[in-house]
Design an enzyme around this catalytic site. Structure first.
Site, PDB file in Angstrom:
ATOM      1  N   GLY A 250     -53.037 -66.004 -97.214  1.00  0.00           N
ATOM      2  CA  GLY A 250     -51.539 -65.691 -96.786  1.00  0.00           C
ATOM      3  C   GLY A 250     -51.230 -64.247 -97.337  1.00  0.00           C
ATOM      4  N   ASP A 251     -50.400 -63.554 -96.554  1.00  0.00           N
ATOM      5  CA  ASP A 251     -49.948 -62.170 -97.104  1.00  0.00           C
ATOM      6  C   ASP A 251     -49.028 -62.459 -98.283  1.00  0.00           C
ATOM      7  OD1 ASP A 251     -49.202 -59.119 -95.506  1.00  0.00           O
ATOM      8  OD2 ASP A 251     -49.370 -59.648 -97.628  1.00  0.00           O
ATOM      9  N   ALA A 252     -48.650 -61.388 -99.095  1.00  0.00           N
ATOM     10  CA  ALA A 252     -47.866 -61.569-100.383  1.00  0.00           C
ATOM     11  C   ALA A 252     -46.491 -62.327-100.306  1.00  0.00           C
ATOM     12  CB  ALA A 252     -47.744 -60.126-101.165  1.00  0.00           C
TER      13      ALA A 252
END
Ligand code: GLC
Length: 728
Positions: A250-252
């Site tokens: 996932g992205d941040a």
């Protein structure tokens, strides 16, 4: 070490240990990170040095029950210690092999400090330069993003992820992030399956075919479903259709963003949605909080978790981490080496785009006295977006000019700051100094932090009073050159006609001053081409070359000329070609087109030669190709490099086709007077497009005529017309 090892290890893991492997988080405090590792977190961000990273690996191996080593991630985007041109600048070289070298060096420098995973390359096609992240990808074109992204993967990963200097790549941001509404970062993305399949997905397919070990999910929605919870994309497309067996990170906080997106009411729901959709690792550390797993195996299927853990462990095996997760601190690369600096100079030389050069003002003759002015003249801010504090800084251009031109008096006058609020006297003072000089070089643009993530801009002109400075210098009548250092393409129309020569120098990294001075003095010749169209104004975007023709293509631009006002009959002018797709108050097309770029010589193209003008669809499907050849001649006085580009237009199909699509490009170096034949082969894939109504939904070629354009930009002239027939 193989699947059996992974299965055996998996069988011994507790539920909590499994969930621990499925998260990465960043904490500035090593103690806090150590506590998270003790609680089973399997992935961390780089700890800032080989020593500190070794210590964290050793803690994982010796202070956890199963001693599983760590994935160590970092955004190594265009360099670690040696900073290279930004990805968009790299794309301007139209030489993917340079990107491979950049990735290999960047990976080697990062790996020497214990990094084993980079969140790069970004292959988000971007056609709206208001979006700050246009700087991080390879521009508006599908083929450039595909070829440069694949080259970066080869550079980072090499042939063996376990080899010294190799790090796992990460194709991001899957998918459609560059299509954000209004160019506003993180904003809604909505598009047809047709657009998704023909424009935004292909670069990811190319990067995965190059072997990218991981993929990062994007923040945006597609069809109203956030990608972080989008099973159709993360599972059906990535895994089932494309067979991807790697890690999807996932992205941040992208999983927790599902709550403000409005599809999850709380962290647990968000985590369930994401992992059920096909996420492998959550970037945020929410699966195991304070040593307690947030989800039970009654909520999240053990099958889903085991598949995710297997992917993470398989990557760790491939990286050789179970054999040896440590690096030798004695061999850590802490700054740019002379060899890497030279390569950075060479790459930068190929990334600059000479936009105009009236009267051959460039390269500089030996002027007696030069005035340099503008915010970039004396700044050291040339590295660009996405560089870390430990990057090797660059010097200033004025210092480099003085060092390289000892016989020339180099005057300096600020002229304008980056963001304005200047005293009016700044430009006036520069203009008065100009009058004492033979030549002025105006160094304008954006500071590095005005592009990149969370850096969308609504106004694409030079920020602050920089345009006023250019006009003030132009008013003096002294010959002048404008050098633009920016993360994104800017809107230059307000002053572009007044500048005899303009060089687009992007943000070129550690060796920017050296490279720019070499180009200005003619030691090198800029050979880059625009990887993005230059908009005439901020309100013209999105503007890109491979657009549809529309049912009413305009042939006459718009000018609100008072003489043509006739409110009774027509209203504003544009009475010519009135009912066509354009603005009443703007000329047609971009200020400069995709693929445009000059150099210090000129090239001429012969008529194209084609092996055959007709092929049957069946033969094309079985590997037949159209062979095209053209002779390029250097008709100037000095050697030069040309990027020969080939575009195709599918004239009639059951779905509207772009007026041109870049299908081939090739760099050729020619001495003065030299001619060379350049040949291309167009195959099935070069003429195909995706449609759900093809015989089987997917890429196919439809019989009919195709126009082929070959030249030095997307404005290339028609080279020939080829025909695909249905004949057996
Ligand atoms: C950021 C970016 C992503 C980056 C990640 C880790 O939000 O969107 O590109 O890799 O966080 O730093």
């Amino acid at each position: 070490m193989n699947d059996q090892f992974v299965d055996d290890l998996l069988a011994r893991m507790t539920w909590q240990e499994k969930l621990g492997q499925l998260q990465i988080t960043y904490h500035p405090d090593a103690g806090r990170t150590r506590d998270l590792v003790s609680a089973g977190m399997g992935c961390i961000f780089w700890q800032g040095s080989a020593e500190a990273t070794n210590a964290m690996q050793r803690h994982a191996v010796t202070h956890t029950r199963l001693g599983i080593p760590l994935l160590v991630g970092l955004d190594v985007i265009h360099g670690q210690r040696t900073i290279f041109p930004t990805p968009l600048a790299l794309a301007a070289s139209f030489q993917p092999e340079l990107a491979e070298v950049v990735a290999r060096i960047s990976g080697r420098e990062a790996a020497s400090g214990g990094v084993n995973w980079t969140f790069s390359p970004m292959v988000d096609v971007s056609r709206d330069p208001r979006w700050g992240r246009v700087v991080e990808g390879f521009g508006e074109d599908v083929l450039l993003n595909s070829t440069f992204g694949a080259a970066m993967v080869r550079g980072y990963q090499g042939d063996d992820l376990a080899a010294a200097g190799a790090i796992a790549a990460c194709a991001k941001h899957f998918v459609g992030y560059g299509h954000a509404e209004g160019g506003r970062d993180y904003n809604t993305t909505d598009m047809s399956e047709y657009r998704l399949r023909n424009t935004y997905l292909p670069p990811f397919k190319a990067v995965l075919e190059a072997g990218a070990a991981t993929v990062m999910a994007a923040f945006n929605t597609i069809d109203g479903v956030p990608v972080h919870a989008n099973g159709r994309l993360l599972t059906e497309v990535l895994r089932e259709e494309w067979g991807f067996e790697g890690v999807v990170v996932g992205d941040a906080d992208g999983v927790m963003n599902l709550i403000p997106h409005g599809v999850a009411a709380n962290p647990s729901e968000a985590l369930l949605l994401a992992f059920r959709a096909g996420l492998t690792v959550e970037m945020g550390g929410n699966l195991v909080k304070d040593g307690i797993h947030v989800l039970t195996d009654a909520e999240l299927s053990p099958t889903v978790v085991d598949d995710a853990v297997r992917r993470v462990l398989t990557l760790k095996v491939a990286l050789g981490l179970f054999d040896d997760p440590y690096v030798d601190p004695e061999r850590e690369i802490l700054e740019a080496t002379p060899e890497h600096r030279q390569i950075a100079r060479d790459v930068a030389a190929s990334s600059m785009v000479l936009l105009k050069n009236d009267d051959a003002l460039l390269p500089l003759a030996e002027p007696r006295r030069i005035l340099v002015t503008g915010p970039h003249a004396n700044s050291t801010d040339h590295l660009g977006a996405w560089v870390q504090s430990f990057a090797t800084p660059s010097g200033s251009i004025v210092d480099e000019l003085r060092r390289r031109l000892p016989e020339t008096e180099v005057l300096l006058s600020l002229g304008a700051t980056f963001l304005g609020g200047d005293e009016p006297s700044l430009a006036a003072e520069a203009a008065s100094r100009a009058s004492e000089s033979d030549l002025v070089v105006v160094f304008v643009g954006e500071p590095g932090n005005l592009s990149g993530e969370a850096a969308s801009r609504s106004d694409l002109r030079l920020p602050g009073q920089q345009e006023a400075l250019i006009h003030a210098i132009a008013d003096t009548g002294v010959p002048f050159i404008v050098v633009i250092e920016s993360g994104r393409p800017l809107a230059l129309s307000e002053w572009f006609h007044r500048a005899p020569a303009v060089l687009q120098a992007w943000h070129l990294g550690t060796e920017a001053p050296h490279a720019i001075v070499s180009a200005l003095t003619g030691r090198t010749a800029p050979s880059g081409k625009l990887p993005v169209s230059l908009p005439r104004s901020s309100s013209q975007v999105p503007i890109f070359y491979s657009h549809e023709n529309t049912g009413r293509p305009a042939t006459v631009g718009g000018q609100l000329e008072p003489t043509k006002w006739d409110p009774a009959l027509h209203g504003p002018n544009n009475v010519d070609d009135k009912y066509s797709s354009k603005y009443l108050d703007l000329d047609l097309g971009p200020l400069l087109p995709f693929g445009h770029g000059l150099t210090y010589t000129r090239f001429e193209y012969s008529e194209a030669r084609v092996s055959t003008e007709t092929l049957s669809l069946d033969s094309l499907r079985h590997g037949a190709t159209f062979g095209l050849e053209i002779t390029v001649t250097n008709v100037g006085e000095r050697a030069g490099d040309e990027i020969v580009q080939l575009y195709v237009h599918d004239l009639v199909a059951h779905r509207v086709q772009p007026i041109r699509v870049l299908r081939k490009f090739s760099q050729v170096h020619l001495e003065a007077g030299e001619s060379r034949s350049v040949s291309f082969h167009l195959c099935f894939e070069d003429l195909a497009f995706w449609s759900e109504s093809h015989l089987t939904p997917g890429f196919d070629v439809e019989a009919g005529a195709f126009d082929v354009f070959i030249g030095g930009s997307s404005d290339a002239a028609l080279a020939t017309r080829i025909e695909v027939t249905t004949a057996p």
